[in-house]
Scaffold this motif. Sequence first.
Motif, PDB file in Angstrom:
ATOM      1  N   GLU A  98       0.861  -1.181   0.000  1.00 50.79           N
ATOM      2  CA  GLU A  98       0.000   0.000   0.000  1.00 50.79           C
ATOM      3  C   GLU A  98       0.902   1.237   0.000  1.00 50.79           C
ATOM      4  OE1 GLU A  98      -2.704  -0.269   3.253  1.00 50.79           O
ATOM      5  OE2 GLU A  98      -3.388  -2.293   2.715  1.00 50.79           O
ATOM      6  N   TYR A  99       1.498   1.504  -1.152  1.00 51.91           N
ATOM      7  CA  TYR A  99       2.559   2.495  -1.238  1.00 51.91           C
ATOM      8  C   TYR A  99       2.041   3.926  -1.092  1.00 51.91           C
ATOM      9  CZ  TYR A  99       5.055  -1.533  -3.082  1.00 51.91           C
ATOM     10  OH  TYR A  99       5.613  -2.770  -3.238  1.00 51.91           O
ATOM     11  N   THR A 100       0.828   4.183  -1.550  1.00 49.63           N
ATOM     12  CA  THR A 100       0.306   5.540  -1.444  1.00 49.63           C
ATOM     13  C   THR A 100       0.140   5.955   0.005  1.00 49.63           C
ATOM     14  OG1 THR A 100      -0.864   5.271  -3.548  1.00 49.63           O
ATOM     15  CG2 THR A 100      -1.586   7.066  -2.099  1.00 49.63           C
ATOM     16  N   GLU A 101      -0.476   5.090   0.813  1.00 46.82           N
ATOM     17  CA  GLU A 101      -0.630   5.406   2.232  1.00 46.82           C
ATOM     18  C   GLU A 101       0.719   5.416   2.938  1.00 46.82           C
ATOM     19  OE1 GLU A 101      -3.043   3.839   6.208  1.00 46.82           O
ATOM     20  OE2 GLU A 101      -3.340   2.864   4.254  1.00 46.82           O
ATOM     21  N   ALA A 102       1.612   4.503   2.534  1.00 45.13           N
ATOM     22  CA  ALA A 102       2.950   4.488   3.136  1.00 45.13           C
ATOM     23  C   ALA A 102       3.669   5.806   2.897  1.00 45.13           C
ATOM     24  CB  ALA A 102       3.762   3.327   2.576  1.00 45.13           C
ATOM     25  N   LYS A 103       3.540   6.332   1.687  1.00 46.78           N
ATOM     26  CA  LYS A 103       4.189   7.610   1.377  1.00 46.78           C
ATOM     27  C   LYS A 103       3.616   8.730   2.239  1.00 46.78           C
ATOM     28  CE  LYS A 103       4.426  11.100  -2.251  1.00 46.78           C
ATOM     29  NZ  LYS A 103       3.977  11.475  -3.605  1.00 46.78           N
ATOM     30  N   GLU A 104       2.310   8.752   2.426  1.00 47.80           N
ATOM     31  CA  GLU A 104       1.678   9.816   3.198  1.00 47.80           C
ATOM     32  C   GLU A 104       2.123   9.808   4.656  1.00 47.80           C
ATOM     33  OE1 GLU A 104      -2.462   9.265   2.668  1.00 47.80           O
ATOM     34  OE2 GLU A 104      -2.483   9.917   0.567  1.00 47.80           O
ATOM     35  N   VAL A 105       2.112   8.640   5.277  1.00 45.89           N
ATOM     36  CA  VAL A 105       2.453   8.596   6.701  1.00 45.89           C
ATOM     37  C   VAL A 105       3.949   8.801   6.920  1.00 45.89           C
ATOM     38  CG1 VAL A 105       0.474   7.183   7.331  1.00 45.89           C
ATOM     39  CG2 VAL A 105       2.580   6.066   6.640  1.00 45.89           C
ATOM     40  N   LEU A 106       4.780   8.339   5.984  1.00 49.15           N
ATOM     41  CA  LEU A 106       6.214   8.568   6.126  1.00 49.15           C
ATOM     42  C   LEU A 106       6.554  10.043   5.964  1.00 49.15           C
ATOM     43  CD1 LEU A 106       7.660   5.485   4.207  1.00 49.15           C
ATOM     44  CD2 LEU A 106       7.839   5.938   6.657  1.00 49.15           C
TER      45      LEU A 106
END
Length: 400
Positions: A269-277
Amino acid sequence: MVQEQTADAAAAKPDESKPQQEQEQEAKSFSVKEGMQNVVSLLEKSVKTKETRILMGRLMRQTAMVRKHATAADLAGFIRMYLPETSSSAPLLSGYVKQDSDVAPMEDDSAPADAAAAAPPPVSSQLPEVELYIHLLVLMYLLDRKQYKQACEVADTAVSLLKEHNRRTLDVIGSRIYFYYSWAYECMGALADVRSTLMAAHCTAVLRHDAVGQETLLNLLLRNYLHYNLYDQAEKFRSKAQKADSWRVPGQYCRYLFYLGIIRAIQLEYTEAKEVLQQASRKAPTAAHGFRVACNKWLILVRLLLGEIPEHAEFSAPGMRQPLTPYFELTCAVRSGDLATFRSADGSVSRTFTHAKCVHADPATASVCFLLVHYSVHEHGKWIGQLFGLGLTCGSAGHS
């Protein structure tokens, strides 16, 4: 709420605009003896007034200064000064700090000898807060000197004492003890041995409405699971763990976002991973350099998997050039579209990526991912994170 807490924490920090000479002068003028006495006064005031907010800020800042300047002699004198003779912890703690303590401890050279002789001797404290705070100081002292085995023994004793008390004034000190307790066992390579203890402590913190303990223990357990690549268990625990609407400690919230970003990256789930990182990196304090580096490493890999190419300025930021060099080489290979360059960069930094636990893919999958990224960026510009479900379980190209 979290943004307000972050702003309050930033305002509580010392003024970074002060000249360096003034900061050095303040450090030299700091007295360990006075610092320890101020800490005891804060603890006694907190117990008397039932006020725990002063322990979140003033106590921790004072502890940081004491930790920076305290010696074995200072700790030995502090133990003799405030632990009662009947305490079973006094001989244990004194034994760990007796080395290098041949200098008379807790002396104040600026005070006249007559005044020191006339001053009444300090009264030993019967408060469990003071006793556990001394355990915390000794634990940090041993960890700073890489005496991990002794640190584990002190941590075990401190955790046993924590279980005997149910006092809200112990929440902040207890959370720090559990943090260094986990760190000591991680340094010994036995992090799995403390998982059950941390889980029981987290359940106790929830029942006692100990918000600081809940946040700290939640992150410690997530780190414990991720250390052994137990991503499914980490996600199950994270989703079911009770969390408050607003976090009491901004630093713990940053850690939580970082661990959540890793879990989401592993789950593709790369989109959410990018947001939280990105959120974790923005909220991290400037002084947390290592944490910001770790966030940027994962963020670069996630962005590559999304078909994005990080800008050069992100690699040349202050303090980021050297630790992000392998990731810069990988990004350059993806940008150029040269498969040979990619394989060369992959082989030269494979140890770095393997150590970071960011990849579990074979060379064929890595090459396919590289071609997909290059084709997506230069031809269609579409995000291709979902296409990487062919075999890649995380964010970089690793084993050459």
